[in-house]
Motif scaffolding. Structure first.
Motif, PDB file in Angstrom:
ATOM      1  N   THR A   1      13.967  33.500 -57.334  1.00  0.00           N
ATOM      2  CA  THR A   1      15.001  33.203 -56.341  1.00  0.00           C
ATOM      3  C   THR A   1      14.335  33.008 -54.980  1.00  0.00           C
ATOM      4  O   THR A   1      14.418  33.877 -54.110  1.00  0.00           O
ATOM      5  CB  THR A   1      16.047  34.328 -56.261  1.00  0.00           C
ATOM      6  OG1 THR A   1      15.368  35.573 -56.039  1.00  0.00           O
ATOM      7  CG2 THR A   1      16.849  34.416 -57.539  1.00  0.00           C
TER       8      THR A   1
ATOM      9  N   LYS B   1      19.149  31.095 -53.786  1.00  0.00           N
ATOM     10  CA  LYS B   1      19.695  30.612 -55.045  1.00  0.00           C
ATOM     11  C   LYS B   1      18.636  30.679 -56.141  1.00  0.00           C
ATOM     12  O   LYS B   1      17.464  30.405 -55.925  1.00  0.00           O
ATOM     13  CB  LYS B   1      20.186  29.168 -54.896  1.00  0.00           C
ATOM     14  CG  LYS B   1      21.455  29.026 -54.074  1.00  0.00           C
ATOM     15  CD  LYS B   1      21.916  27.578 -54.064  1.00  0.00           C
ATOM     16  CE  LYS B   1      23.224  27.421 -53.281  1.00  0.00           C
ATOM     17  NZ  LYS B   1      23.679  26.005 -53.239  1.00  0.00           N
ATOM     18  N   THR B   2      19.063  31.047 -57.337  1.00  0.00           N
ATOM     19  CA  THR B   2      18.157  31.094 -58.474  1.00  0.00           C
ATOM     20  C   THR B   2      17.698  29.689 -58.829  1.00  0.00           C
ATOM     21  O   THR B   2      18.467  28.732 -58.750  1.00  0.00           O
ATOM     22  CB  THR B   2      18.852  31.730 -59.689  1.00  0.00           C
ATOM     23  OG1 THR B   2      19.294  33.036 -59.336  1.00  0.00           O
ATOM     24  CG2 THR B   2      17.909  31.806 -60.883  1.00  0.00           C
TER      25      THR B   2
ATOM     26  N   ASP C   1      19.595  30.900 -48.835  1.00  0.00           N
ATOM     27  CA  ASP C   1      20.553  31.827 -49.436  1.00  0.00           C
ATOM     28  C   ASP C   1      20.074  32.424 -50.752  1.00  0.00           C
ATOM     29  O   ASP C   1      20.832  33.096 -51.447  1.00  0.00           O
ATOM     30  CB  ASP C   1      21.895  31.135 -49.652  1.00  0.00           C
ATOM     31  CG  ASP C   1      21.754  29.832 -50.418  1.00  0.00           C
ATOM     32  OD1 ASP C   1      20.609  29.485 -50.794  1.00  0.00           O
ATOM     33  OD2 ASP C   1      22.780  29.162 -50.646  1.00  0.00           O
TER      34      ASP C   1
END
Length: 325
Positions: A201, A301-302, A299
């Motif tokens: 991530t 995000k994976t 943010d």
């Protein structure tokens, strides 16, 4: 023209002359190579994490690979003009603060110098290890596979210098130029008989852990061989300006050790954007390169879930030169 109007025009012209004079004085005192030093991130975090290549710079704080000169050292190719698909020899020197070729180096990742060659559209990646003669000239046989502008990176640490440096410069290659678009972001890549997946991530400006997992024939590979002192070697380039990130895996490897299937890296992407990741790993005596396109945001995000495995369509090389003279 009235006397009052003439006086006003004269005063205006004088003010312009003073302004241009001041601007010229300022401009002539700005170093055209070194960028202005950016503000340090809060909390003392370096711009790049993960070990070697952590945004080191003594000439203004620019990211690695963006400048041909840094900390008094300069990457000096013998020529910057080549022909596609023609056998040639890449020759260059690293000039020191005294203007002379550097002949003393501190090995990093088991080599005195790593040479990365890639076209500016991020195709045709090569990780090379040239040889150095007694006079400080590096050389290695090489053939550029297509026309266009290519980027050379020299990654090294001068003897007695506190930190490694990464210098970059462009060379021009005549021949057919067909732009190669980046693959869409994906967490899977197939090269030769190996499948590699990527999980993590990544967050811009914060340290992130990336985990690569190597398998073959549907089975985990548990006997990866050491390569340059580790079980994997990762180079990441930021799309657009090709800023260079060169990171360490979390596990050291020595001759005789076995690793896999996972190879982990701690790294910090300096900004949000698109990056191209090149993972080198060695198995059964051969080095392979897996490529990934990763979109990094703010943010966390994976990385996108595994999809169809892109396969290798571009050449790679991990050429070694002769022993040092």
């Amino acid at each position: 023209m009235s006397r009052a109007v003439a006086l006003r025009l004269g005063a205006f012209a004088g003010a312009l002359a003073l302004a241009f004079g001041a601007a010229f004085a300022i401009g002539t005192n700005v170093d055209p190579i070194a960028a202005a030093a950016p503000e340090k991130p809060a909390g003392g975090m370096s711009e790049m994490g993960g070990g070697h290549g952590e945004g080191h710079s003594e000439s203004g704080g620019q990211l690695p690979g963006l400048a041909v000169s840094d900390a008094g050292y300069t990457l000096a190719p013998e020529t910057t003009f080549f022909t596609a698909n023609s056998k040639t020899v890449l020759r260059f020197q690293i000039k020191g603060p005294d203007g002379k070729p550097v002949t003393g180096y501190t090995p990093t990742h088991e080599k005195e110098l790593h040479l990365i060659v890639v076209r500016r559209d991020l195709s045709g990646f090569h990780h090379l290890h040239p040889t150095r003669d007694a006079g400080g000239t590096w050389s290695i046989p090489f053939s550029f596979t297509a026309g266009g502008t290519w980027r050379l990176y020299a990654d090294f640490q001068p003897a007695g210098h506190a930190e490694p440096l990464t210098l970059g410069t462009d060379v021009n290659v005549s021949g057919l130029y067909i732009p190669v678009p980046l693959n869409d972001p994906a967490s899977s890549y197939s090269v030769h008989a190996y499948d590699v997946t990527l999980a993590g991530t990544p967050v811009a400006g914060k340290e992130s852990e990336l985990t690569f997992k190597v398998s073959s024939g549907g089975k985990p590979v548990t006997d990866l061989q050491p390569y340059l002192g580790a079980f994997g070697h990762l180079v990441s380039l930021r799309s657009g300006d090709l800023a260079y990130l060169h990171n360490h895996p979390t596990q050291h490897a020595e001759v005789g050790m076995k690793g896999g299937p996972e190879i982990k890296f701690g790294t910090t992407f300096p900004t949000a954007g698109t990056y191209r990741l090149f993972l080198d790993f060695q198995h059964a005596g051969a080095v392979h390169t897996a490529e990934f396109t990763v979109d990094v945001g703010t943010d966390g995000k994976t990385i996108v879930p595994p999809t169809a495995l892109p396969t290798e369509t571009k050449p790679h090389s991990h050429e070694e030169g002769a022993e040092h003279k």
